[in-house]
Structure formats: structure tokens, C-alpha cells
Scaffold this motif. Structure first.
Motif, PDB file in Angstrom:
ATOM      1  N   ASN A 110       0.807  -1.221   0.000  1.00  0.00           N
ATOM      2  CA  ASN A 110       0.000   0.000   0.000  1.00  0.00           C
ATOM      3  C   ASN A 110       0.838   1.268   0.000  1.00  0.00           C
ATOM      4  OD1 ASN A 110      -2.465  -1.443   0.093  1.00  0.00           O
ATOM      5  ND2 ASN A 110      -2.236  -1.708   2.307  1.00  0.00           N
ATOM      6  N   VAL A 111       2.158   1.130  -0.206  1.00  0.00           N
ATOM      7  CA  VAL A 111       3.047   2.291  -0.224  1.00  0.00           C
ATOM      8  C   VAL A 111       3.373   2.633  -1.667  1.00  0.00           C
ATOM      9  CG1 VAL A 111       5.274   3.222   0.494  1.00  0.00           C
ATOM     10  CG2 VAL A 111       4.005   1.688   2.014  1.00  0.00           C
ATOM     11  N   ALA A 112       3.035   3.861  -2.073  1.00  0.00           N
ATOM     12  CA  ALA A 112       3.194   4.251  -3.473  1.00  0.00           C
ATOM     13  C   ALA A 112       4.603   4.705  -3.807  1.00  0.00           C
ATOM     14  CB  ALA A 112       2.198   5.360  -3.812  1.00  0.00           C
ATOM     15  N   SER A 113       5.366   5.197  -2.828  1.00  0.00           N
ATOM     16  CA  SER A 113       6.692   5.746  -3.087  1.00  0.00           C
ATOM     17  C   SER A 113       7.654   4.680  -3.604  1.00  0.00           C
ATOM     18  CB  SER A 113       7.258   6.367  -1.806  1.00  0.00           C
ATOM     19  OG  SER A 113       8.597   6.758  -1.992  1.00  0.00           O
ATOM     20  N   ASP A 114       8.528   5.089  -4.522  1.00  0.00           N
ATOM     21  CA  ASP A 114       9.529   4.172  -5.072  1.00  0.00           C
ATOM     22  C   ASP A 114      10.823   4.179  -4.270  1.00  0.00           C
ATOM     23  OD1 ASP A 114       7.892   3.369  -7.172  1.00  0.00           O
ATOM     24  OD2 ASP A 114       8.526   5.033  -8.449  1.00  0.00           O
ATOM     25  N   VAL A 115      10.947   5.084  -3.309  1.00  0.00           N
ATOM     26  CA  VAL A 115      12.179   5.189  -2.529  1.00  0.00           C
ATOM     27  C   VAL A 115      11.863   5.105  -1.044  1.00  0.00           C
ATOM     28  CG1 VAL A 115      13.347   6.572  -4.274  1.00  0.00           C
ATOM     29  CG2 VAL A 115      12.009   7.707  -2.502  1.00  0.00           C
ATOM     30  N   GLY A 116      12.924   4.925  -0.246  1.00  0.00           N
ATOM     31  CA  GLY A 116      12.753   4.941   1.202  1.00  0.00           C
ATOM     32  C   GLY A 116      12.189   3.649   1.752  1.00  0.00           C
ATOM     33  N   LEU A 117      11.555   3.768   2.914  1.00  0.00           N
ATOM     34  CA  LEU A 117      10.960   2.638   3.604  1.00  0.00           C
ATOM     35  C   LEU A 117       9.476   2.889   3.813  1.00  0.00           C
ATOM     36  CD1 LEU A 117      13.610   2.104   6.447  1.00  0.00           C
ATOM     37  CD2 LEU A 117      13.387   0.759   4.348  1.00  0.00           C
ATOM     38  N   GLY A 118       8.723   1.803   3.891  1.00  0.00           N
ATOM     39  CA  GLY A 118       7.327   1.914   4.266  1.00  0.00           C
ATOM     40  C   GLY A 118       7.205   2.115   5.768  1.00  0.00           C
ATOM     41  N   PRO A 119       6.008   2.384   6.270  1.00  0.00           N
ATOM     42  CA  PRO A 119       5.845   2.659   7.703  1.00  0.00           C
ATOM     43  C   PRO A 119       6.223   1.488   8.605  1.00  0.00           C
ATOM     44  CG  PRO A 119       3.713   2.444   6.587  1.00  0.00           C
ATOM     45  CD  PRO A 119       4.745   2.523   5.517  1.00  0.00           C
ATOM     46  N   VAL A 120       5.956   0.261   8.182  1.00  0.00           N
ATOM     47  CA  VAL A 120       6.279  -0.894   9.024  1.00  0.00           C
ATOM     48  C   VAL A 120       7.791  -1.105   9.078  1.00  0.00           C
ATOM     49  CG1 VAL A 120       5.982  -3.371   9.363  1.00  0.00           C
ATOM     50  CG2 VAL A 120       4.057  -1.986   8.547  1.00  0.00           C
TER      51      VAL A 120
END
Length: 293
Positions: A110-120
Motif C-alpha cells: 500500500n506504499v506508493a513511493s519508489d524510494v525509502g521505507l514503508g511505515p512498518v
């Protein structure tokens, strides 16, 4: 070695699973796959909603777990599966202390961003009590290239000790990196005077010479620590911002994994610089193993 692999059915979770199967040692490896689905919101017709939610989500959960189990079986791994309802981040945070390493994808479905980390993944990096492996793309046609930043802290020493227990290092290439932190020079101390003046009016050139000397000693001790389990060790000494230098070397050196020890430092310099491990985990182009506890 007990390994927990978190999955939500996303391509990132499957990639992390694939990374773990290739990088982690096969010796006495016991793997569990865990899927956590969120609890439905409380409403007046609670029992009706819960029943409908269960009829919809349980088949989906078992489909995701069977897909993960089959993917691991194709890698030669027989894994147990677990399913529970709750907050994915909270459940995984509780579980990290029960396993030698917890594996997670950089982002969820459910994370749209292509970079970084998701909330979990971000919560686990910041607060997990055990080792966390964030799995990203890697080159599997050769032995693993592992980058291990060292700073002489208990955290980095502990990370080096964990390395041979979690990974088969026979075909691996290991690079030890120490970054001489220079970007904090000249920053005003809490009393309003430059840090070098607060340290006794030491001129910057002499201070850099001393920092380089200490860095070489840190690398030498770390290399001796690793020679017992791996004969070929490369050492690098860089200057600048630690997170930026680690990220640069990880990408330019084609490394598959960055090994980080969480220090928990809270002095003035680290408050200014922020968490190196967090910055690297968020921005690395390769997999990251954070060792804590």
C-alpha cells in the motif's frame, strides 16, 4: 538460526524473501513466514462486521502465505507459516526479540513511493530489539559483497560478531569502512563556542590527523576481529558525513548488503548528525542488516 520473514503479498516482500534465502546461512536455519492483517474498526454491529471481515480476509491471508511458502520451497526452504490479526508494526516489533533475524521488504503493497521505507519497515529499523534485514535487489551471479561500516563502538563490534553467525562467508567479499566525521567541525557547541575551541583550541589540521590515525586503528582492530572467519578483508578510510559516505560506497562498490550496528549514542555530535543507521536504511540501494540487541 531462527528467521522470521514478514509478508503482505507485495513484490517487495517476495524480493526480501528471495534475498534472505540467498544471503543468510543455511546452517541450522529455521524459517517462519508471518502475515499480519489489521483489525477492523470497531462499529456498533461489531459481530456482523467481524464475521464479514473474517470471511473476506482469511482466504486472502492463506493465499498470501501459500504463495510465500511455495516461493521459499522453490529456493529449497521448507518454512512454517503464521497468521495473526493486529497492527503489523506492533506485532513484528514484539516478535523481533524471539528470532535471530527478522526479514522485511523495504515497502508494503500500500506504499506508493519508489524510494525509502514503508511505515512498518521504518518502525522496525527505529525500534526493533533484534536484527532486522531489509531486503532489496542484489546480484546473485557472484558471491555476496558486504559493506561493514565500523566506528569502534560496541554496536559496530557486535555487528561484526553477528556476521559469521548469520551469513555463509566462504564466497563473500567483505569491505570494512571507517568514515572520519569532518562535517561537524566548526559547529557551535551548546555554550556558543566552536567545538574545537571547547576541546582546547586544537587546530583543525592537527585534529584531522588525529582522527585519521584513530580511524586506521579502528579499521585494524576490526580487520583482526574478522580474520578468524574470513581471510580476505578490504579496508577503506573516508572523510565526510558517515551516512553519505556509506551510501556512496554501497552504490559505487556494487555491494549487496550494508551491515550496521545501532549504537544508541546521544551525545551532542550524534544529536546534530542524526541516526546514521536510519539514514542508510532509508536511502540505500541494496539490502541493509541492522544489528541491535
Amino acid at each position: 538460526m531462527r528467521v522470521l520473514i514478514a509478508t503482505d503479498g507485495s513484490k517487495e516482500a517476495l524480493l526480501a524473501m528471495h534475498v534472505a534465502s540467498h544471503l543468510l546461512s543455511e546452517t541450522d536455519r529455521q524459517v517462519d513466514v508471518l502475515y499480519v492483517t489489521t483489525q477492523p474498526r470497531a462499529v456498533p454491529s461489531k459481530e456482523l462486521v467481524a464475521s464479514a471481515y473474517e470471511r473476506r480476509i482469511v482466504p486472502e491471508a492463506f493465499r498470501i502465505l501459500q504463495e510465500a511458502q511455495q516461493a521459499l520451497r522453490e529456493e529449497g526452504i521448507e518454512a512454517g507459516v503464521r497468521y495473526t490479526v493486529g497492527s503489523p508494526a506492533q506485532v513484528l516489533l514484539q516478535e523481533t526479540g524471539n528470532y535471530d533475524v527478522t526479514v522485511i521488504g523495504a515497502k508494503g503493497r500500500n506504499v506508493a513511493s519508489d524510494v525509502g521505507l514503508g511505515p512498518v519497515a521504518g518502525r522496525l529499523i527505529e525500534h526493533a530489539s533484534g536484527c532486522v534485514l531489509v531486503g532489496r535487489e542484489f546480484e546473485q551471479e557472484r558471491g555476496a559483497r558486504i559493506l561493514a561500516p565500523v566506528d569502534g563502538s560496541d554496536g559496530s563490534r557486535q555487528a561484526l560478531d553477528v556476521l559469521p553467525r548469520l551469513f555463509d562467508l566462504a564466497s563473500a567479499e567483505i569491505t570494512l569502512l571507517h568514515v572520519v566525521e569532518t562535517q561537524w567541525l566548526g559547529i557551535e557547541a551548546e555554550q556558543g563556542q566552536p567545538l574545537e575551541e571547547a576541546a582546547g583550541d586544537v587546530d583543525e589540521a592537527s585534529l584531522l590527523v588525529e582522527l585519521r590515525r584513530e580511524g586506521e586503528q579502528v579499521l585494524s582492530r576490526a580487520r583482526e576481529r574478522m580474520l578468524e572467519c574470513h581471510a580476505g578483508i578490504t579496508t577503506l578510510l573516508r572523510e565526510g558525513d558517515p551516512a553519505n559516505e556509506i551510501l556512496s560506497e554501497a552504490e559505487q562498490g556494487g555491494h549487496d548488503l550494508v551491515l550496521l550496528g545501532a549504537s544508541g549514542s546521544a551525545d551532542l555530535k550524534h544529536r546534530i548528525l542524526g541516526s546514521v543507521s536510519s539514514k542508510v536504511a532509508w536511502n540505500a540501494s541494496c539490502s541493509v542488516l541492522l544489528v541491535r540487541g
